[in-house]
Design an enzyme around this catalytic site. Sequence first.
Site, PDB file in Angstrom:
ATOM      1  N   ASP A 196      -7.569   3.189  -2.942  1.00  9.54           N
ATOM      2  CA  ASP A 196      -8.277   3.129  -1.652  1.00  9.54           C
ATOM      3  C   ASP A 196      -8.575   4.553  -1.207  1.00  9.54           C
ATOM      4  O   ASP A 196      -7.662   5.368  -1.049  1.00  9.54           O
ATOM      5  CB  ASP A 196      -7.396   2.421  -0.612  1.00  9.54           C
ATOM      6  CG  ASP A 196      -8.083   2.266   0.735  1.00  9.54           C
ATOM      7  OD1 ASP A 196      -9.289   2.585   0.855  1.00  9.54           O
ATOM      8  OD2 ASP A 196      -7.409   1.812   1.693  1.00  9.54           O
ATOM      9  N   GLY A 199      -4.103  -4.645   5.814  1.00  6.60           N
ATOM     10  CA  GLY A 199      -3.055  -4.432   6.819  1.00  6.60           C
ATOM     11  C   GLY A 199      -3.349  -3.165   7.603  1.00  6.60           C
ATOM     12  O   GLY A 199      -4.065  -2.280   7.127  1.00  6.60           O
ATOM     13  N   LYS A 247      -3.371   5.262  -2.360  1.00 13.54           N
ATOM     14  CA  LYS A 247      -4.334   6.000  -1.557  1.00 13.54           C
ATOM     15  C   LYS A 247      -4.801   7.207  -2.372  1.00 13.54           C
ATOM     16  O   LYS A 247      -3.974   7.884  -3.008  1.00 13.54           O
ATOM     17  CB  LYS A 247      -3.679   6.483  -0.259  1.00 13.54           C
ATOM     18  CG  LYS A 247      -3.319   5.353   0.671  1.00 13.54           C
ATOM     19  CD  LYS A 247      -4.563   4.719   1.255  1.00 13.54           C
ATOM     20  CE  LYS A 247      -4.238   3.670   2.276  1.00 13.54           C
ATOM     21  NZ  LYS A 247      -5.435   3.091   2.906  1.00 13.54           N
ATOM     22  N   LYS A 270      -1.420  -0.733  -4.117  1.00 14.17           N
ATOM     23  CA  LYS A 270      -2.613   0.037  -3.723  1.00 14.17           C
ATOM     24  C   LYS A 270      -2.226   1.492  -3.553  1.00 14.17           C
ATOM     25  O   LYS A 270      -1.275   1.810  -2.827  1.00 14.17           O
ATOM     26  CB  LYS A 270      -3.141  -0.573  -2.427  1.00 14.17           C
ATOM     27  CG  LYS A 270      -4.035   0.286  -1.579  1.00 14.17           C
ATOM     28  CD  LYS A 270      -4.834  -0.607  -0.638  1.00 14.17           C
ATOM     29  CE  LYS A 270      -4.969  -0.007   0.737  1.00 14.17           C
ATOM     30  NZ  LYS A 270      -5.782  -0.848   1.629  1.00 14.17           N
ATOM     31  N   LYS A 291      -9.686  -7.775   7.583  1.00 12.17           N
ATOM     32  CA  LYS A 291      -8.625  -7.471   8.549  1.00 12.17           C
ATOM     33  C   LYS A 291      -9.075  -8.078   9.868  1.00 12.17           C
ATOM     34  O   LYS A 291     -10.131  -7.702  10.387  1.00 12.17           O
ATOM     35  CB  LYS A 291      -8.481  -5.956   8.745  1.00 12.17           C
ATOM     36  CG  LYS A 291      -7.954  -5.196   7.544  1.00 12.17           C
ATOM     37  CD  LYS A 291      -7.957  -3.701   7.815  1.00 12.17           C
ATOM     38  CE  LYS A 291      -7.412  -2.926   6.622  1.00 12.17           C
ATOM     39  NZ  LYS A 291      -7.688  -1.481   6.728  1.00 12.17           N
ATOM     40  N   SER A 301       0.848  -1.182   0.000  1.00 17.19           N
ATOM     41  CA  SER A 301       0.000   0.000   0.000  1.00 17.19           C
ATOM     42  C   SER A 301       0.886   1.235   0.000  1.00 17.19           C
ATOM     43  O   SER A 301       1.832   1.314   0.787  1.00 17.19           O
ATOM     44  CB  SER A 301      -0.875  -0.053   1.260  1.00 17.19           C
ATOM     45  OG  SER A 301      -1.591   1.137   1.398  1.00 17.19           O
ATOM     46  N   ASP A 355     -14.029  -2.273   3.040  1.00 19.45           N
ATOM     47  CA  ASP A 355     -13.098  -2.482   4.156  1.00 19.45           C
ATOM     48  C   ASP A 355     -13.824  -2.032   5.432  1.00 19.45           C
ATOM     49  O   ASP A 355     -14.474  -2.849   6.112  1.00 19.45           O
ATOM     50  CB  ASP A 355     -11.824  -1.663   3.877  1.00 19.45           C
ATOM     51  CG  ASP A 355     -10.835  -1.577   5.030  1.00 19.45           C
ATOM     52  OD1 ASP A 355     -11.051  -2.245   6.054  1.00 19.45           O
ATOM     53  OD2 ASP A 355      -9.837  -0.835   4.938  1.00 19.45           O
ATOM     54  N   GLU A 409     -11.405   0.715  -3.368  1.00 23.99           N
ATOM     55  CA  GLU A 409     -11.705   0.291  -2.003  1.00 23.99           C
ATOM     56  C   GLU A 409     -12.352   1.421  -1.210  1.00 23.99           C
ATOM     57  O   GLU A 409     -11.878   2.554  -1.231  1.00 23.99           O
ATOM     58  CB  GLU A 409     -10.395  -0.149  -1.326  1.00 23.99           C
ATOM     59  CG  GLU A 409     -10.594  -0.738   0.051  1.00 23.99           C
ATOM     60  CD  GLU A 409      -9.286  -1.211   0.693  1.00 23.99           C
ATOM     61  OE1 GLU A 409      -8.215  -1.079   0.062  1.00 23.99           O
ATOM     62  OE2 GLU A 409      -9.350  -1.706   1.820  1.00 23.99           O
TER      63      GLU A 409
HETATM   64  O1  NPG Z   1       0.452  -2.457   4.777  1.00 22.09           O
HETATM   65  O2  NPG Z   1      -0.201  -2.603   6.827  1.00 22.09           O
HETATM   66  C1  NPG Z   1      -0.204  -2.057   5.724  1.00 22.09           C
HETATM   67  C2  NPG Z   1      -1.054  -0.830   5.541  1.00 22.09           C
HETATM   68  C3  NPG Z   1      -2.110  -1.019   4.535  1.00 22.09           C
HETATM   69  O3  NPG Z   1      -3.067   0.922   3.578  1.00 22.09           O
HETATM   70  C4  NPG Z   1      -3.049   0.141   4.493  1.00 22.09           C
HETATM   71  N1  NPG Z   1      -3.875   0.270   5.508  1.00 22.09           N
HETATM   72  O4  NPG Z   1      -7.051   1.723   5.046  1.00 22.09           O
HETATM   73  O5  NPG Z   1      -6.285  -0.212   4.636  1.00 22.09           O
HETATM   74  C5  NPG Z   1      -6.142   0.913   5.076  1.00 22.09           C
HETATM   75  C6  NPG Z   1      -4.792   1.358   5.605  1.00 22.09           C
HETATM   76  C7  NPG Z   1      -4.726   1.853   7.015  1.00 22.09           C
HETATM   77  C8  NPG Z   1      -3.520   1.943   7.611  1.00 22.09           C
HETATM   78  C9  NPG Z   1      -5.814   2.214   7.718  1.00 22.09           C
HETATM   79  C10 NPG Z   1      -3.414   2.382   8.903  1.00 22.09           C
HETATM   80  C11 NPG Z   1      -5.700   2.662   9.015  1.00 22.09           C
HETATM   81  C12 NPG Z   1      -4.479   2.738   9.599  1.00 22.09           C
END
Ligand code: NPG
Length: 371
Positions: free
Chosen positions: A188, A290, A163, A161, A262, A135, A238, A213
């Site tokens: 996302d 994640g 953002k 991915k 998750k 991500s 999600d 997403e």
């Molecule tokens: O690789 O652990 C990872 C992060 C993946 O983008 C990621 N997580 O919205 O999915 C999400 C986002 C996130 C990260 C959301 C941290 C909230 C806190």
Amino acid sequence: MKIDAVEVREIRLPLRERFEISSGYSEERRILLVRLHADGETGWAECVAGEDPGYSYETTETAWHVLSQFLIPVLLGAEVEGPADVERRLSHVRGHPMARACLEMACWDLEARRRGLSLAEAVGGSGDPVPVGVSVGLQKSDGLLVDKVGGFLAEGYRKIKLKIKPGRDVEMVRAVREVFPGAPLMVDANSAYTLADRDRLAQMDDLDLLMIEQPLAWDDLHEHARLQQSLETPVCLDESIRSAGDAELALELGSCRIINIKPGRVGGLGSSRRIHDLCHARGVPVWCGGMLESGVGRAFNIALATLPGFTIPGDISASRRYWERDIVDPEFEVVDGMMTPPSGPGIGVAPDERRIDELTMRVARWPRGRG
Ligand code: NPG
């Protein structure tokens, strides 16, 4: 097994680089680590609640409160049959799935160790390597984003991915797509849009994305269904999916075609499996999300992702993508876009207790009064 002691500690782990999403950014994770002791064995897990309530109402602070005041007292001294029993005993607490999940997951680790099974075997998955993705947070410029994506593709990651948020979406993603025409890209939004943005989101249809997403709010299942009808690109949910019941409703309504699972968000590995089983039976692909986990949480994600319905690479990148040094030994590695689940008992990696002690900000132990 009788739960005879529990420990919760907060560690602070600085990220190698700032990670920005539509609702805010993080430079350091405040992670709660949980340890359950029963019959001479220990189970570890990690609470994925964030520092601020941007992604979920749960935060490190609320999780600490709910764990100490309401959840741990129920388990302490209890004779529990296993993780499903832990989940049942904690179900009187409404919401707070991330706080509940870490106790259930610590019990999975404990039970897997007792049975001499790897976590992947214990959840019913395989020991085979799984393809993984990465991500990429919001960057200061499209050029920086293109460079980052190029680096991750060169490392072999099987899904990228990006953002997005209003003002940093179609043009930004197009800039990446033009440089990497065949790359497995998705976006996302972390709930940054409303149905009024439907036309803007529909422009993503030309960018050959695996999915969009969580474009809309977590409680906009009906609006997501209307959006999905007007998009060719699959919507993935999600934040909206907190249980198998939510997943079933979302699929009935047509709110999405893909689901991100998750374990922390849905209350643990048992709930994750129920969502997986429901989707697998209906031919709906799932993947493992994640939450910027340390190696302890990462171990649960990779084990879960070995179940057969996880047909899309998860956000399960190598330890060094986020951490200068992880808190487990060995660290998680990605080779040619694949990660191998540890084969040792339980989480299969050893928490580095000396380093964890150095990173600890506070610790609480039950029974109270224990050193
Ligand atoms: O690789 O652990 C990872 C992060 C993946 O983008 C990621 N997580 O919205 O999915 C999400 C986002 C996130 C990260 C959301 C941290 C909230 C806190």
